[in-house]
Each structure stands twice: as structure tokens, then as C-alpha cells.
Write an enzyme that holds these catalytic residues in place. Structure first.
Site, PDB file in Angstrom:
ATOM      1  N   LYS A  57       0.833  -1.207   0.000  1.00 44.38           N
ATOM      2  CA  LYS A  57       0.000   0.000   0.000  1.00 44.38           C
ATOM      3  C   LYS A  57       0.868   1.259   0.000  1.00 44.38           C
ATOM      4  O   LYS A  57       0.534   2.263  -0.634  1.00 44.38           O
ATOM      5  CB  LYS A  57      -0.944  -0.002   1.209  1.00 44.38           C
ATOM      6  CG  LYS A  57      -1.874   1.217   1.332  1.00 44.38           C
ATOM      7  CD  LYS A  57      -2.923   1.290   0.234  1.00 44.38           C
ATOM      8  CE  LYS A  57      -3.701   2.606   0.253  1.00 44.38           C
ATOM      9  NZ  LYS A  57      -4.800   2.637   1.187  1.00 44.38           N
ATOM     10  N   LYS A 114      -1.207  11.041   6.540  1.00 45.84           N
ATOM     11  CA  LYS A 114      -0.880   9.909   7.427  1.00 45.84           C
ATOM     12  C   LYS A 114      -0.093   8.844   6.648  1.00 45.84           C
ATOM     13  O   LYS A 114       0.963   8.381   7.090  1.00 45.84           O
ATOM     14  CB  LYS A 114      -2.172   9.274   7.964  1.00 45.84           C
ATOM     15  CG  LYS A 114      -1.937   7.949   8.694  1.00 45.84           C
ATOM     16  CD  LYS A 114      -3.215   7.121   8.868  1.00 45.84           C
ATOM     17  CE  LYS A 114      -3.718   6.547   7.547  1.00 45.84           C
ATOM     18  NZ  LYS A 114      -4.728   5.481   7.701  1.00 45.84           N
TER      19      LYS A 114
END
Lengths: 294, 294
Positions: B176, B244
Site C-alpha cells: 500500500k 498519514k
């Protein structure tokens, strides 16, 4: 109507791109006269029926539609604006189409000079690479007068599949800059992702299966990341040409007072790469350079 | 075989993504017990037949397959490793699947802790956004033990369409990160291209016609550039969540001693954007910020 009976096409610059493009025009039945710096590059076209000319001046004397696909803005300037160039020696009412990726400022200068001699100039750079040229699927981005574009559309149809009029003289080149600006930052991201994948112990090919069809997907990720992984740095698109394009874009951006942090970074990284002698590699070699720095 | 008769699914975190994902599992006939911080968000699922639990601990007591889709790594830590969390209170031989985008390091820690309690943990973050969740077309990137992945594959099939096992624990999260790293630099390039188009007097929509299907093409250029042009900065993907993710990737890159100049630049630009109060915008608002700086 632009017909092979009433028009003669001149083609200047027979590199990988130009040769395919000229061949399509010849195959459509147009008489074509060609010039390129290295005469051997014209041989296959001459065998197909093209006529050889000894200079741009000689091309201009014979053709009424003149297309150029040369290397650098300095070459474009010489071909169009030099003493032995097209505008000084061509016929009034000729159409001049520069398909080289060059500067928007020079495109405007050629347009103005051409107009003074009652010639019609378009800037019409392309994207799609050697394969797009071979398959006549280039994207052609055109600047100049709309009615001149309309008139030349049948010629563009012979070599491209996405043909869009972008606005006044220089707009084709500005559009090509948008294309290169988009690619520049993306090449950094694609290189970093492949390096991260390898360093974190993943199999980068398996990673591509997960990420290449979603929000991270791009032409570069699908087409160049696999070459990075295989260690294939052969040029599809040369670093030296990409650097030329990025420098034109940065120069134009400075004139417009636009900050371009991504493009600035990409130009730095590719300059470093050229400085270590890699300028004749394909743009995917950025991965190699960034990876070796780690 | 994983059947609705012999398994009970727990789902923790019913945001935009989680709610769609849990609904697919419920619709496939599995008994589902849900918990989320804001109870109202569970209402539609409870009406469809899901059972409400008052805490992750209560979910763990009832379900043998527990899926989480929460916000930040700190939430993931609390849900799995807290005193009232899943591992301290769950049943042996449970399957724990964290689908939050979180840190590879934490994924490994959860895997190890789970193993000590004879539980089986997978890290399985997704891409594809709210639409991918709604249409069950998510890309799911999975780390952990291969045989655990094989066992849970029928569950993944209910919510995604590109489901790839990437390797040992943490590999889903690392994959990811590759996805987000690729997007980060590309967002800069896309923003710069649209700004350049506008400042140079082009029509950016017409520019997209020329450049979005060729070598500059990407998901972001096709899907987010039109929103930039329209001035639509509503979140598809929140800047605060993207930040984030980029910070996790930068942190991991530092540990591996990889230089990431593109990702570093993107994190800086998005941090600036968050600092001026734009963190709840969609990631395409980068264009707005960079444009206003010019």
C-alpha cells in the site's frame, strides 16, 4: 481540399519518428520531397518513391506543405528562420508545420515571420513515441490559426489518432509542455515506488499486480516500471530529449512566474543522470540512478 | 471452507469504506457483529441484520473472523493490542484481518502477538476508495501466512476484485505504501500541468483531450484533474489521510535508508496545505494551494 494531385509535401528530419510519419504521407499517395542531415536515413523513403533534396531551401522551393521533425529548438530556428531556411526561400501560401517539441516562443516567432511572407505556420508537436509514429496513433497538439488547422487536418489524420486544436500560435507547444510536466513528477514517483518495493523485500512485479490498475495507475507505471524491474534501460524516450523538454517548460514557467517544485526536482535528478553519462538511456533509467544512490 | 454456517464475522470501524465492506459480507449470508465508535453509523447495518457489540472485546468474544477498518495506526494498536482489545480477549484460532492503511511495523507486531495466542493475523489494506468499496472492486494487498490468506480468500472475494498475496506479515502495508508513493509525486505533476495550462492561456479541458490518453495518462489525470478545473475539492480521498500514509512511508523509507525526494516534496506541500486548514479537502486541492502561491 488537400489532395495528392494539387499538393506536394516536404518532410525535414527523418529520425525514428520522422521516417514513420513521412512514410504514412507517402503511402497515402502524396508526392513527398525529403531532407535530413544524414542522407542514409532517407534511403528507405527514396526507395518508396520520395524525392531527395539537398537542403531545407530546396525542399521549400518544391513543396507547398512543409513538415519538420528535427531535434532541438536551435535546429528548428535554422530550418525555418535561417538564411537558407524555409521562410526566406519558400513559396507564398505554403503551409509550414513544425512537429518538433520546441519552444512556444519560437513557434510564435515562426508564425509571425511566416505571416509576413504570406505563409501559414502551425506548431504541432506530438506524443506517442516511435510506436505511435509507426502505427499512426500519435496525439497531435496544434497551435496556430483555426482555419489553417482545419485545412491541414487531412494530413494530420494520416499520422495521428488524437488530433486537437489548442489555440493560437505556440499553444501546441504549451500543450506538449503540460504533457511533459505531468510525466516528469510521475517518473519520480514510479521510480521511488519500485525502489521501496525492492528494499522492503517485496516482489516488485507482484506489487504492480496490486497497484497498476487503481488510483496509482499510469502509463509510466504500466509501461516503464516493468522495464525498470527487468533492468532494461534502452531508450523508448531519450533522457537528453526529456531534459530539453523539461528545460523549455521551466523556462516558460519562469517567464509566467509559476513555481514548479516537482518539475524542478525532476530536472535536477535527470541532469545528475546526464552528468554521469546516462543521457542516451531511456527515461526509465531514473530508477537506476535513484536506486544506486540509496 | 469458510461458510456462513460455521463462521461469524466481526467488523470494527464503519466509516464510508467499512460500512460498504461489512454490508457485502452480511449480504453473502454471514452472521456479522459490528462495533464502531459512533453508534449511529451502525444503524443501517443493524437494520440489515447485523448485531451490535459495545466494544472490540465484545466483538472478539463472539466472532472468529474479525475485520477492522479504522482510522490511524493508534486506533489499530488499541483495537488489537489494548487491554480491552481483540488479542487479549479473543478466541484461539480466530482470524484477524486489519484492512486499515497502517504501519508495516505494527502489522508485524500484531502478527507476532496473535501467533502467541494461536490466532492468525493478516494485514490487508485496500485501494479503490468509497466507490471501490461500494462496488466490491477494491484492490486488496495482503501480508501474512500464505495458507491463512488462502483460507480467507473467499471473504476477500466478497469485497474486492484484485486480491493479491504479497508475502509475509507487513507486506500488505508495504505494498500500500508503494501505491501511495506513486500517487504522491504524480499529484504534484498533475497539479503543475493544470496550472501551467491555465497560466499559458490554454483551455485545460482541451489540454486533457490531448494528453490524458498517452504517456502522461494516469488515474489521477483522468479523475482528479477535471475536478481541479471545476474547482471541486470535495474529498474522494482526504488530505489528512493521505498525509498519514505519506508519513508512514517516509518513516519506513528512513528505516531502510532510502532517499525519497519526490515523496518528501509531496509531504511538505500537503503539510503546508493542512497547516492552512485544508486537511478535510480531497487530495486534488493541492492544485488550489499551488495555484494560489503563483
Amino acid at each position: 481540399m488537400i489532395s495528392p494531385e494539387e499538393n506536394k509535401v516536404g518532410f525535414i528530419g527523418l529520425g525514428v519518428m520522422g521516417k514513420s510519419m513521412a512514410t504514412h504521407i507517402l503511402n497515402a499517395g502524396f508526392p513527398v520531397v525529403v531532407y535530413t542531415r544524414t542522407k542514409e536515413k532517407a534511403e528507405s523513403l527514396v526507395q518508396l518513391g520520395a524525392k531527395w533534396a539537398e537542403s531545407p531551401m530546396e525542399v521549400a522551393a518544391q513543396a507547398n506543405i512543409i513538415i519538420s521533425m528535427v531535434g532541438y529548438p536551435s535546429d528548428v530556428r535554422e530550418v525555418y528562420l535561417g538564411d537558407k531556411g524555409i521562410i526566406a526561400n519558400g513559396q507564398p501560401h505554403s503551409y509550414l508545420i513544425d512537429m518538433t517539441t520546441s519552444t512556444p516562443t519560437l513557434a510564435k516567432e515562426i508564425y509571425d515571420e511566416a505571416k509576413r511572407k504570406e505563409m501559414y505556420a502551425l506548431d504541432a508537436p506530438v506524443s506517442g513515441g516511435d510506436r505511435g509514429a509507426r502505427e499512426a496513433t500519435l496525439s497531435i497538439m496544434v497551435g496556430g490559426d483555426q482555419e489553417v488547422f482545419n485545412k491541414m487536418k487531412p494530413i494530420f489524420d494520416l499520422i495521428g489518432s488524437t488530433i486537437v486544436y489548442q489555440g493560437k500560435a505556440g499553444s501546441g507547444q504549451h500543450t506538449k509542455m503540460c504533457n511533459q510536466i505531468t510525466i516528469a513528477s510521475n517518473m519520480i514517483g514510479v521510480s521511488e515506488a519500485i525502489i521501496y518495493a525492492e528494499k522492503s523485500g517485496l516482489d516488485p512485479e507482484t506489487v504492480l499486480q496490486s497497484i497498476s490498475t487503481g488510483a496509482a495507475g499510469s502509463w509510466s507505471l504500466s509501461n516503464l516500471a516493468p522495464r525498470m524491474i527487468e533492468g532494461d534501460f534502452e531508450p523508448g524516450f531519450y533522457i537528453k530529449h526529456f531534459l530539453k523538454d523539461m528545460r523549455i517548460a521551466l523556462d516558460e514557467a519562469r517567464k509566467m512566474e509559476i513555481e514548479m517544485p516537482g518539475l524542478t526536482l525532476a530536472e535536477q535528478l535527470y541532469s545528475d543522470l546526464a552528468n554521469v553519462g546516462e543521457e542516451n538511456r531511456g527515461t526509465q533509467a531514473l530508477y537506476k540512478y535513484m536506486s544506486e544512490k540509496c
